[in-house]
Motif scaffolding. Structure first.
Motif, PDB file in Angstrom:
ATOM      1  N   ALA A 110       0.804  -1.184   0.110  1.00 36.49           N
ATOM      2  CA  ALA A 110       0.045  -0.070   0.195  1.00 36.49           C
ATOM      3  C   ALA A 110       0.753   1.222   0.070  1.00 36.49           C
ATOM      4  CB  ALA A 110      -0.820   0.146   1.156  1.00 36.49           C
ATOM      5  N   PRO A 111       1.970   1.318   0.791  1.00 29.76           N
ATOM      6  CA  PRO A 111       2.706   2.721   0.716  1.00 29.76           C
ATOM      7  C   PRO A 111       3.315   2.678  -0.451  1.00 29.76           C
ATOM      8  CG  PRO A 111       3.308   1.375   2.816  1.00 29.76           C
ATOM      9  CD  PRO A 111       2.390   0.408   1.960  1.00 29.76           C
ATOM     10  N   ALA A 112       3.878   1.566  -1.325  1.00 28.61           N
ATOM     11  CA  ALA A 112       4.241   1.941  -2.544  1.00 28.61           C
ATOM     12  C   ALA A 112       3.264   2.420  -3.589  1.00 28.61           C
ATOM     13  CB  ALA A 112       5.047   0.754  -2.996  1.00 28.61           C
ATOM     14  N   ALA A 145      -6.513   5.307 -18.193  1.00 30.75           N
ATOM     15  CA  ALA A 145      -5.908   4.426 -19.328  1.00 30.75           C
ATOM     16  C   ALA A 145      -6.946   3.248 -19.560  1.00 30.75           C
ATOM     17  CB  ALA A 145      -4.285   4.220 -18.769  1.00 30.75           C
ATOM     18  N   GLU A 146      -7.209   3.321 -20.477  1.00 27.66           N
ATOM     19  CA  GLU A 146      -8.117   2.245 -20.994  1.00 27.66           C
ATOM     20  C   GLU A 146      -7.591   0.876 -21.239  1.00 27.66           C
ATOM     21  OE1 GLU A 146     -10.848   3.124 -24.036  1.00 27.66           O
ATOM     22  OE2 GLU A 146     -11.783   4.789 -22.901  1.00 27.66           O
ATOM     23  N   ARG A 147      -6.284   1.122 -21.795  1.00 26.01           N
ATOM     24  CA  ARG A 147      -5.452  -0.107 -22.363  1.00 26.01           C
ATOM     25  C   ARG A 147      -4.619  -0.734 -21.013  1.00 26.01           C
ATOM     26  NH1 ARG A 147      -5.861  -1.097 -27.567  1.00 26.01           N
ATOM     27  NH2 ARG A 147      -6.690   0.871 -28.901  1.00 26.01           N
ATOM     28  N   VAL A 148      -4.785  -0.046 -19.723  1.00 24.15           N
ATOM     29  CA  VAL A 148      -3.726  -0.446 -18.643  1.00 24.15           C
ATOM     30  C   VAL A 148      -4.536  -1.363 -17.803  1.00 24.15           C
ATOM     31  CG1 VAL A 148      -2.143   0.392 -17.004  1.00 24.15           C
ATOM     32  CG2 VAL A 148      -2.311   1.584 -19.359  1.00 24.15           C
ATOM     33  N   THR A 149      -4.055  -2.400 -17.384  1.00 22.23           N
ATOM     34  CA  THR A 149      -4.487  -3.103 -16.326  1.00 22.23           C
ATOM     35  C   THR A 149      -3.658  -2.855 -15.002  1.00 22.23           C
ATOM     36  OG1 THR A 149      -5.377  -4.963 -17.909  1.00 22.23           O
ATOM     37  CG2 THR A 149      -5.122  -5.406 -15.460  1.00 22.23           C
ATOM     38  N   TYR A 150      -4.273  -2.518 -13.791  1.00 21.63           N
ATOM     39  CA  TYR A 150      -3.594  -2.448 -12.694  1.00 21.63           C
ATOM     40  C   TYR A 150      -3.974  -3.497 -11.743  1.00 21.63           C
ATOM     41  CZ  TYR A 150      -3.140   2.532 -13.959  1.00 21.63           C
ATOM     42  OH  TYR A 150      -3.017   3.532 -14.737  1.00 21.63           O
ATOM     43  N   ALA A 151      -2.882  -4.298 -11.068  1.00 17.98           N
ATOM     44  CA  ALA A 151      -2.996  -5.455 -10.404  1.00 17.98           C
ATOM     45  C   ALA A 151      -2.385  -5.359  -8.910  1.00 17.98           C
ATOM     46  CB  ALA A 151      -2.599  -6.718 -10.774  1.00 17.98           C
ATOM     47  N   ALA A 152      -3.075  -5.400  -7.708  1.00 19.94           N
ATOM     48  CA  ALA A 152      -2.660  -5.357  -6.528  1.00 19.94           C
ATOM     49  C   ALA A 152      -2.891  -6.421  -5.771  1.00 19.94           C
ATOM     50  CB  ALA A 152      -3.563  -4.300  -5.647  1.00 19.94           C
ATOM     51  N   VAL A 153      -1.819  -6.833  -4.786  1.00 24.40           N
ATOM     52  CA  VAL A 153      -1.540  -8.149  -4.196  1.00 24.40           C
ATOM     53  C   VAL A 153      -2.560  -8.544  -3.247  1.00 24.40           C
ATOM     54  CG1 VAL A 153      -0.065  -7.254  -2.358  1.00 24.40           C
ATOM     55  CG2 VAL A 153       0.331  -9.947  -3.380  1.00 24.40           C
ATOM     56  N   GLY A 154      -3.486  -7.398  -2.802  1.00 26.20           N
ATOM     57  CA  GLY A 154      -4.369  -7.642  -1.641  1.00 26.20           C
ATOM     58  C   GLY A 154      -5.017  -6.333  -1.511  1.00 26.20           C
ATOM     59  N   PRO A 155      -6.182  -6.525  -0.872  1.00 28.02           N
ATOM     60  CA  PRO A 155      -7.332  -5.323  -0.501  1.00 28.02           C
ATOM     61  C   PRO A 155      -6.455  -4.009  -0.124  1.00 28.02           C
ATOM     62  CG  PRO A 155      -7.895  -7.083   0.813  1.00 28.02           C
ATOM     63  CD  PRO A 155      -6.838  -7.856  -0.182  1.00 28.02           C
ATOM     64  N   THR A 156      -5.794  -4.381   0.905  1.00 23.83           N
ATOM     65  CA  THR A 156      -4.939  -3.242   1.486  1.00 23.83           C
ATOM     66  C   THR A 156      -4.126  -2.311   0.361  1.00 23.83           C
ATOM     67  OG1 THR A 156      -4.908  -3.971   3.700  1.00 23.83           O
ATOM     68  CG2 THR A 156      -3.395  -2.273   3.204  1.00 23.83           C
ATOM     69  N   THR A 157      -3.371  -3.143  -0.359  1.00 25.38           N
ATOM     70  CA  THR A 157      -2.396  -2.439  -1.540  1.00 25.38           C
ATOM     71  C   THR A 157      -3.193  -1.901  -2.485  1.00 25.38           C
ATOM     72  OG1 THR A 157      -0.939  -4.161  -1.086  1.00 25.38           O
ATOM     73  CG2 THR A 157      -0.963  -3.112  -3.238  1.00 25.38           C
TER      74      THR A 157
END
Length: 382
Positions: free
Chosen positions: A204-206, A226-238
Motif C-alpha cells: 500500500a505505501p508504494a 488509461a483504458e488499455r492499462v490493467t492495474y493489479a494489487a496483491v491484496g485489498p490493502t494494497t
C-alpha cells in the motif's frame, strides 16, 4: 490457452515493488512478459538499530499480553535480529505466551513459520480492523507489543494507549525514497501514455507513493483513465490507494505473489478470447506489440499505431486522413499513409488482413462468423 512461456507474450509489465521484485519479475518473464522495474519506494532495514534489540530485551523482561504482527517481512526480520543478539528462541517463547493478532494471511504464515499460533486474523488486512477489534475487546491495563510495518502504526498505538493499554512499538524496517526517482517518473508517464499493459503493486505505501507521484507530475487523469492499462494489487490493502482514486485493480483471492501473477495471466487469457478475429487468425494489440495467432509481429511504432486504429474501428473504413493523424510527425502527404499501411501488410505477412477500399481508405478484414447449417426440416423452405 497459451503455453506457459507464451501466456504473457507481448505484455509490458511495470513492477513497482522493491522487496521480492526479482521473484515477481522472473515469474512474469517466464511467461513471456517484458518487465520494467521502477520501485516506488525503498525498504530500509532497521534491524541493526540498538532500539530493536532493546525493545526485544524489554519484552522478554516484561512479556506482553497481546502481540500485533502487521507484516510477514517485519516479523521475520525481528526474529532474525533477535537471533543475531542471542535472543531469538526466548523472544519466540515470550510472544507465544501472548495473544497473537495478525494482519492478513501473509503475516499469519510468517507467524506460523517462526512457531507462533495466531489467535485472530484481520481478514481485511488493515490496521484499522485490528484497532477496532482491540478497542471492542478492551485493552485497559494490558501490555500490547506492536510490530510496525514500514508506513508506521496508522493510529493503532495512539488509539490503544488512549484506551488504557501500555504499548511497546517495534519498528523493524521503514520506507524510504525510491532508488531512482527519474525512473519512477518515466514509468508513470509510460503508463499515462498507454505504453504499458500491466502495473503491479505489492504494498500500500508504494501504491500510494506511485499514485501521488502521478498527481505531482500532472498525469494522474491519464493514469486513471488509461483504458488499455490493467492495474493489479496483491491484496485489498494494497488496492486501497488505487480505489480511492477511481481505479479498480485486479486483486487475487490470496495475497501472494504467485496468486497475483496467476490473476494477471488469467486476465490476459480472458482478453485473448475477445481479440479481433481476422481472415488470417486472432489478432491482439497490446501497448507496444501486436500478436497474430501467438506470433509477435515485427511492427514499427507507426505500423502499430495504424493497426490499433484499424482494430478500434472493428472492420469499418478508416480514411487516409485518419491514418495520417495517428502517425508520428505532421505530414499531410497521402503517400505517407500508403507507405505506413504497406509496411503493416508486410509485417502481417498476409496482405488480405488490411484491405484497400477504393477512394475511401482502409479496413481490417474480419473473419466471417460461422453459422450452423439449418435443420433438415428447414432446408429449401422460405
Amino acid at each position: 490457452m497459451a503455453a506457459l512461456g507464451q501466456a504473457l507474450a507481448g505484455v509490458t509489465a511495470l513492477v513497482t515493488a522493491d522487496r521480492r521484485a526479482d521473484d515477481l519479475g522472473a515469474a512474469l518473464e517466464r511467461r513471456g512478459a517484458r518487465v520494467l522495474h521502477t520501485p516506488a519506494m525503498t525498504i530500509i532495514p532497521t534491524t541493526e538499530d540498538e532500539q530493536v534489540v532493546e525493545r526485544t530485551r524489554e519484552l522478554i523482561a516484561r512479556p506482553p499480553d497481546v502481540v500485533v504482527v502487521t507484516t510477514a517481512i517485519g516479523l521475520r526480520a525481528w526474529v532474525e535480529a533477535a537471533d543475531a543478539a542471542g535472543l531469538g528462541a526466548r523472544l519466540v517463547e515470550v510472544l507465544a505466551g501472548a495473544r497473537v493478532l495478525v494482519r492478513g494471511p501473509k503475516a499469519q504464515g510468517a507467524a506460523q513459520a517462526v512457531g507462533l499460533t495466531p489467535d485472530w486474523i484481520a481478514e481485511s488486512e488493515t490496521t484499522a480492523e485490528i484497532t477496532e477489534m482491540l478497542l471492542d475487546d478492551g485493552v485497559r491495563g494490558r501490555r500490547v507489543a506492536v510490530q510496525h510495518h514500514g508506513a508506521g502504526a496508522d493510529g493503532l498505538d495512539e488509539a490503544v494507549a488512549a484506551a488504557g493499554a501500555e504499548v511497546v512499538a517495534v519498528e523493524v524496517y521503514r520506507w524510504g525514497p525510491p532508488p531512482d526517482q527519474q525512473a519512477v517518473d518515466d514509468g508513470v508517464r509510460q503508463v499515462a501514455a498507454g505504453q504499458v499493459d500491466v502495473v503491479l503493486f505489492t504494498s500500500a505505501p508504494a501504491a500510494e507513493a506511485w499514485m501521488r507521484r502521478a498527481e505531482e507530475i500532472g498525469v494522474v487523469d491519464q493514469v486513471v483513465g488509461a483504458e488499455r492499462v490493467t492495474y493489479a494489487a496483491v491484496g485489498p490493502t494494497t488496492a486501497g490507494p488505487l480505489r480511492r482514486r477511481g481505479i479498480e485493480p485486479l486483486v487475487p483471492d490470496r495475497s501472494r505473489l504467485g496468486a497475483l501473477v496467476r490473476a494477471v495471466v488469467h486476465h490476459v487469457e480472458e482478453h485473448r478470447e475477445t481479440a479481433v478475429t481476422t481472415v488470417a487468425g486472432q489478432l491482439h494489440v497490446r501497448s507496444s506489440v501486436a500478436l497474430l495467432e501467438d506470433r509477435v509481429l515485427p511492427l514499427s511504432p507507426s505500423a502499430l499505431a495504424v493497426l490499433r486504429l484499424l482494430v478500434d474501428r472493428g472492420g469499418a473504413v478508416v480514411t487516409r486522413e485518419e491514418v495520417l493523424e495517428v502517425l508520428p510527425g505532421s505530414s499531410q502527404d497521402p503517400h505517407t499513409a500508403e507507405v505506413a499501411v504497406g509496411r503493416l501488410r508486410t509485417a502481417l505477412e498476409d496482405k488480405r488482413v488490411v484491405q484497400t477500399v477504393v477512394k475511401r481508405g482502409y479496413r481490417l478484414a474480419l473473419a466471417e462468423p460461422t453459422t450452423a447449417p439449418a435443420p433438415p426440416s428447414q432446408i429449401g423452405q422460405s
